[in-house]
Design an enzyme around this catalytic site. Structure first.
Site, PDB file in Angstrom:
ATOM      1  N   CYS A  84     -26.381   9.772 -29.529  1.00 54.14           N
ATOM      2  CA  CYS A  84     -25.709   9.901 -28.251  1.00 54.14           C
ATOM      3  C   CYS A  84     -24.223   9.761 -28.437  1.00 54.14           C
ATOM      4  O   CYS A  84     -23.756   9.371 -29.492  1.00 54.14           O
ATOM      5  CB  CYS A  84     -26.217   8.854 -27.285  1.00 54.14           C
ATOM      6  SG  CYS A  84     -25.438   7.301 -27.544  1.00 54.14           S
ATOM      7  N   ARG A  97     -26.300  11.849 -14.142  1.00 52.69           N
ATOM      8  CA  ARG A  97     -27.329  10.987 -14.741  1.00 52.69           C
ATOM      9  C   ARG A  97     -27.305   9.604 -14.103  1.00 52.69           C
ATOM     10  O   ARG A  97     -28.327   8.921 -14.054  1.00 52.69           O
ATOM     11  CB  ARG A  97     -27.044  10.797 -16.244  1.00 52.69           C
ATOM     12  CG  ARG A  97     -27.471  11.935 -17.128  1.00 52.69           C
ATOM     13  CD  ARG A  97     -27.393  11.490 -18.576  1.00 52.69           C
ATOM     14  NE  ARG A  97     -27.813  10.111 -18.667  1.00 52.69           N
ATOM     15  CZ  ARG A  97     -27.032   9.100 -19.017  1.00 52.69           C
ATOM     16  NH1 ARG A  97     -25.790   9.300 -19.360  1.00 52.69           N
ATOM     17  NH2 ARG A  97     -27.492   7.876 -19.045  1.00 52.69           N
ATOM     18  N   ARG A 135     -26.896   4.027 -32.154  1.00 51.31           N
ATOM     19  CA  ARG A 135     -27.598   3.144 -31.202  1.00 51.31           C
ATOM     20  C   ARG A 135     -28.945   2.755 -31.797  1.00 51.31           C
ATOM     21  O   ARG A 135     -29.991   3.319 -31.456  1.00 51.31           O
ATOM     22  CB  ARG A 135     -27.752   3.828 -29.842  1.00 51.31           C
ATOM     23  CG  ARG A 135     -26.409   3.970 -29.143  1.00 51.31           C
ATOM     24  CD  ARG A 135     -26.519   4.571 -27.783  1.00 51.31           C
ATOM     25  NE  ARG A 135     -26.951   3.617 -26.778  1.00 51.31           N
ATOM     26  CZ  ARG A 135     -26.949   3.881 -25.462  1.00 51.31           C
ATOM     27  NH1 ARG A 135     -26.538   5.051 -25.029  1.00 51.31           N
ATOM     28  NH2 ARG A 135     -27.358   2.987 -24.592  1.00 51.31           N
ATOM     29  N   LYS A 149     -28.807   1.823 -11.618  1.00 47.68           N
ATOM     30  CA  LYS A 149     -29.437   2.697 -12.621  1.00 47.68           C
ATOM     31  C   LYS A 149     -30.123   1.891 -13.717  1.00 47.68           C
ATOM     32  O   LYS A 149     -31.287   2.124 -14.034  1.00 47.68           O
ATOM     33  CB  LYS A 149     -28.369   3.605 -13.258  1.00 47.68           C
ATOM     34  CG  LYS A 149     -28.834   4.289 -14.531  1.00 47.68           C
ATOM     35  CD  LYS A 149     -27.775   5.173 -15.146  1.00 47.68           C
ATOM     36  CE  LYS A 149     -26.963   4.576 -16.239  1.00 47.68           C
ATOM     37  NZ  LYS A 149     -27.568   4.548 -17.577  1.00 47.68           N
ATOM     38  N   ASN A 150     -29.382   0.950 -14.304  1.00 45.98           N
ATOM     39  CA  ASN A 150     -29.922   0.289 -15.496  1.00 45.98           C
ATOM     40  C   ASN A 150     -31.027  -0.712 -15.171  1.00 45.98           C
ATOM     41  O   ASN A 150     -31.727  -1.170 -16.071  1.00 45.98           O
ATOM     42  CB  ASN A 150     -28.789  -0.349 -16.311  1.00 45.98           C
ATOM     43  CG  ASN A 150     -27.944   0.731 -16.993  1.00 45.98           C
ATOM     44  OD1 ASN A 150     -28.355   1.886 -17.085  1.00 45.98           O
ATOM     45  ND2 ASN A 150     -26.758   0.360 -17.449  1.00 45.98           N
ATOM     46  N   ASP A 210     -19.374  -0.670 -19.616  1.00 49.06           N
ATOM     47  CA  ASP A 210     -19.599   0.480 -18.727  1.00 49.06           C
ATOM     48  C   ASP A 210     -18.489   0.652 -17.689  1.00 49.06           C
ATOM     49  O   ASP A 210     -18.505   1.618 -16.914  1.00 49.06           O
ATOM     50  CB  ASP A 210     -20.964   0.355 -18.020  1.00 49.06           C
ATOM     51  CG  ASP A 210     -22.118   0.401 -19.008  1.00 49.06           C
ATOM     52  OD1 ASP A 210     -21.903   0.814 -20.168  1.00 49.06           O
ATOM     53  OD2 ASP A 210     -23.242   0.004 -18.632  1.00 49.06           O
TER      54      ASP A 210
HETATM   55  N1  EPU Z   1     -27.918  -3.028 -30.891  1.00 51.69           N
HETATM   56  C1  EPU Z   1     -28.411  -3.177 -32.166  1.00 51.69           C
HETATM   57  N2  EPU Z   1     -29.774  -3.093 -32.347  1.00 51.69           N
HETATM   58  C2  EPU Z   1     -30.644  -2.875 -31.328  1.00 51.69           C
HETATM   59  C3  EPU Z   1     -30.134  -2.725 -30.022  1.00 51.69           C
HETATM   60  C4  EPU Z   1     -28.749  -2.797 -29.835  1.00 51.69           C
HETATM   61  O1  EPU Z   1     -27.651  -3.357 -33.113  1.00 51.69           O
HETATM   62  O2  EPU Z   1     -31.847  -2.817 -31.581  1.00 51.69           O
HETATM   63  C5  EPU Z   1     -26.456  -3.117 -30.659  1.00 51.69           C
HETATM   64  C6  EPU Z   1     -25.876  -1.805 -30.144  1.00 51.69           C
HETATM   65  O3  EPU Z   1     -25.554  -0.918 -31.190  1.00 51.69           O
HETATM   66  C7  EPU Z   1     -24.674  -2.263 -29.339  1.00 51.69           C
HETATM   67  C8  EPU Z   1     -25.106  -3.643 -28.816  1.00 51.69           C
HETATM   68  O4  EPU Z   1     -26.211  -4.040 -29.613  1.00 51.69           O
HETATM   69  O5  EPU Z   1     -23.564  -2.416 -30.177  1.00 51.69           O
HETATM   70  C9  EPU Z   1     -25.509  -3.668 -27.366  1.00 51.69           C
HETATM   71  O6  EPU Z   1     -26.506  -2.678 -27.119  1.00 51.69           O
HETATM   72  P1  EPU Z   1     -27.560  -2.843 -25.942  1.00 51.69           P
HETATM   73  O7  EPU Z   1     -28.922  -2.856 -26.533  1.00 51.69           O
HETATM   74  O8  EPU Z   1     -27.157  -3.968 -25.083  1.00 51.69           O
HETATM   75  O9  EPU Z   1     -27.383  -1.468 -25.133  1.00 51.69           O
HETATM   76  P2  EPU Z   1     -28.491  -0.579 -24.490  1.00 51.69           P
HETATM   77  O10 EPU Z   1     -29.611  -1.398 -23.976  1.00 51.69           O
HETATM   78  O11 EPU Z   1     -28.828   0.562 -25.390  1.00 51.69           O
HETATM   79  C10 EPU Z   1     -27.568  -0.748 -22.070  1.00 51.69           C
HETATM   80  C11 EPU Z   1     -27.123   0.208 -20.999  1.00 51.69           C
HETATM   81  C12 EPU Z   1     -25.783   0.822 -21.386  1.00 51.69           C
HETATM   82  C13 EPU Z   1     -24.767  -0.309 -21.585  1.00 51.69           C
HETATM   83  C14 EPU Z   1     -25.288  -1.319 -22.611  1.00 51.69           C
HETATM   84  C15 EPU Z   1     -24.390  -2.536 -22.749  1.00 51.69           C
HETATM   85  C16 EPU Z   1     -29.204   1.012 -20.146  1.00 51.69           C
HETATM   86  C17 EPU Z   1     -30.161   2.128 -20.003  1.00 51.69           C
HETATM   87  N3  EPU Z   1     -28.112   1.254 -20.863  1.00 51.69           N
HETATM   88  O12 EPU Z   1     -27.698   0.017 -23.248  1.00 51.69           O
HETATM   89  O13 EPU Z   1     -25.399   1.598 -20.276  1.00 51.69           O
HETATM   90  O14 EPU Z   1     -23.555   0.220 -22.050  1.00 51.69           O
HETATM   91  O15 EPU Z   1     -26.599  -1.784 -22.204  1.00 51.69           O
HETATM   92  O16 EPU Z   1     -24.259  -3.192 -21.535  1.00 51.69           O
HETATM   93  O17 EPU Z   1     -29.404  -0.056 -19.594  1.00 51.69           O
HETATM   94  C18 EPU Z   1     -24.222   3.268 -19.139  1.00 51.69           C
HETATM   95  O18 EPU Z   1     -24.826   2.890 -18.116  1.00 51.69           O
HETATM   96  O19 EPU Z   1     -23.259   4.049 -19.140  1.00 51.69           O
HETATM   97  C19 EPU Z   1     -24.673   2.750 -20.435  1.00 51.69           C
HETATM   98  C20 EPU Z   1     -24.359   3.308 -21.587  1.00 51.69           C
END
Ligand code: EPU
Length: 438
Positions: free
Chosen positions: A117, A397, A122, A22-23, A305
């Site tokens: 969310c 999803r 986020r 998915k990701n 995850d």
């Molecule tokens: N963060 C910031 N600022 C940003 C972006 C992130 O402070 O601009 C912080 C977040 O608040 C969090 C940490 O950095 O504490 C990590 O966030 P990350 O950006 O890595 O998460 P994401 O890209 O929003 C993806 C996956 C999530 C998974 C996380 C961590 C996708 C679509 N989603 O989210 O997947 O938990 O990486 O590995 O790729 C799931 O599949 O169930 C899911 C939630």
């Protein structure tokens, strides 16, 4: 509203095949926008996040054709619309990848801010930091992010936190920028490498994906490609835990064992047997399950995850386990539901204390996010009696035909449609719109 009804207590046996990640898919599909020719993407999972991504591409003017099981031909050459409105963006957190892809191709993008969310705050500050470093200006108004750049120029980007989304978005925006971009403190997840491989197969020049320094030398054109998405590491991990929780014995096919290392190591500590082959693994349990401690961390650490699934397994183990959630502040919301099934879990901030009781009992429960839903399925499979899981749209999803795959492994699980009463449907509609983006 659909729900799952599970009659627990059956050991899982046989074989299951894992779908595309998915990701990775939710980043690769928007990345097609960057190509000057049609692309074919294979091993795309059938999940609602993918359906939404494809719909967004079509609404922009891309031609999307399903060319067989899990494969799509996408022609981005007629895209004229660079806006992703709120109505579509709110349904999927990963709609933020359209920001990087549109900016990288057209030097402009207008995408609704991903909504709140169930995992807590986020922010996208690191995404915006990367776009700014490359020369884009942004405005945030009325819930929309507007990006414009006269031209994008390679830059040094140092992330303050390790972030999957911002690392991917920086790659998407930088791939055609003039000169060299260096991303430091980059995320290293398998889907980061997969996106880089996809872009490189279109003619991009990205080095170092999978390490914490990624170097991108901008190219002028990207051409069409045929690409196969990697198998879903978290779907595989979820099945590993489901097999273990039912004390079953089954083979999981289409996996990359290296991607499962942190999960495999923890499961072995708990008493689960795992044998690895080239692209499959066998998982079985023939002894007691014992306590362990788990701390979530960016890759190669234990993935957030998989936190709710392993916590569920630990409720069935002997002894007291401690789980520390270091990524998402609200990722223990499933605990209340597990307690309804007899689990003994205490949460204090980012720490959960699990007293293994060795058993769970069926109960009516609700999925509050994707992985919470997966954990409840695992609990239902291992529990005595009947478990009914509501709000399964969260599960759909991100898991491709979860109930069909489990049934093939011998589980007693069925999906039933429940007619909404008028009040129910109002409640659920508003709950759903609050929770959709994960
Ligand atoms: N963060 C910031 N600022 C940003 C972006 C992130 O402070 O601009 C912080 C977040 O608040 C969090 C940490 O950095 O504490 C990590 O966030 P990350 O950006 O890595 O998460 P994401 O890209 O929003 C993806 C996956 C999530 C998974 C996380 C961590 C996708 C679509 N989603 O989210 O997947 O938990 O990486 O590995 O790729 C799931 O599949 O169930 C899911 C939630």
């Amino acid at each position: 509203m659909d729900k799952f009804i599970i009659k627990g207590g059956r050991k899982l046996h046989g074989e299951v095949t894992i779908s595309g990640a998915k990701n990775a898919a939710v980043a690769i599909l928007p990345a097609v926008i960057l190509s000057d020719e049609p692309c074919v993407v294979e091993n795309v999972p059938t999940i609602s996040d993918v359906t939404i991504s494809l719909r967004i591409l079509e609404e922009m003017g891309a031609e999307v054709t399903n060319i067989g099981k899990d494969a799509y031909r996408i022609d981005p050459t007629k895209i004229t619309n660079t806006c992703v409105p709120y109505e579509t963006a709110r349904k999927m957190r990963a709609s933020y990848y359209f920001l990087g892809a549109l900016l990288g191709k057209f030097n402009k993008a207008r995408v609704s801010m991903p909504g709140g969310c169930p995992l807590g705050d986020r922010p996208i500050d690191q995404h915006l930091k990367a776009f700014s470093a490359l020369g884009a200006k942004y405005t945030l108004s009325q819930g929309m992010v507007d990006l414009t750049a006269e031209k994008l120029t390679g830059a040094q980007i140092f992330f303050d936190v390790v972030t999957v989304g911002a690392t991917m978005n920086a790659m998407l925006a930088a791939v055609k920028a003039e000169g060299l971009t260096i991303i430091e403190n980059a995320a290293k997840e398998p889907h980061i490498v997969d996106l880089a491989n996809f872009l490189n197969s279109m003619g991009a020049n990205i080095m170092g994906a999978g390490t914490d320094v990624i170097k991108i030398r901008g190219v002028e054109h990207l051409h069409g490609t045929t690409y196969t998405v990697i198998p879903d590491q978290i779907e595989a991990g979820t099945f590993m835990v489901a097999i273990a929780a039912t004390k079953g014995d089954a083979i999981i096919k289409n996996v990359i064992p290296k991607h499962l290392e942190s999960i495999t190591k923890k499961l072995e500590k708990i008493g689960v047997n795992i044998e690895q082959y080239d692209d499959s693994i066998r998982v079985w349990v023939d002894g007691p399950l014992v306590k362990t401690n788990v701390k979530t961390a960016p890759h190669p650490g234990f993935p957030t995850d998989m936190q709710s699934q392993i916590a569920t397994l630990l409720t069935l183990a002997e002894g007291t386990s401690i789980i520390t959630e270091n990524i998402w502040e609200q990722r223990f919301r499933y605990v209340d539901e597990l307690r309804r099934m007899g689990a003994d879990i205490t949460v204090n901030g980012k720490i959960a204390l699990i007293e293994g009781t060795g058993k769970l009992m069926g109960a009516p429960v609700k999925a509050c996010d994707l992985r919470a839903g997966a954990a409840l399925i695992i609990a239902g499979l291992a529990a005595s009696g009947v478990t009914e899981i509501e709000d399964i749209y969260h599960i759909e999803r991100g898991y491709d035909c979860m109930e069909g795959k489990l049934r093939a492994l011998g589980a007693d699980i069925e999906k039933v449609s429940v007619p909404d009463t008028a009040k129910n449907s109002t409640d659920k509609a508003s709950a759903k719109s609050d929770k959709e983006a994960v």
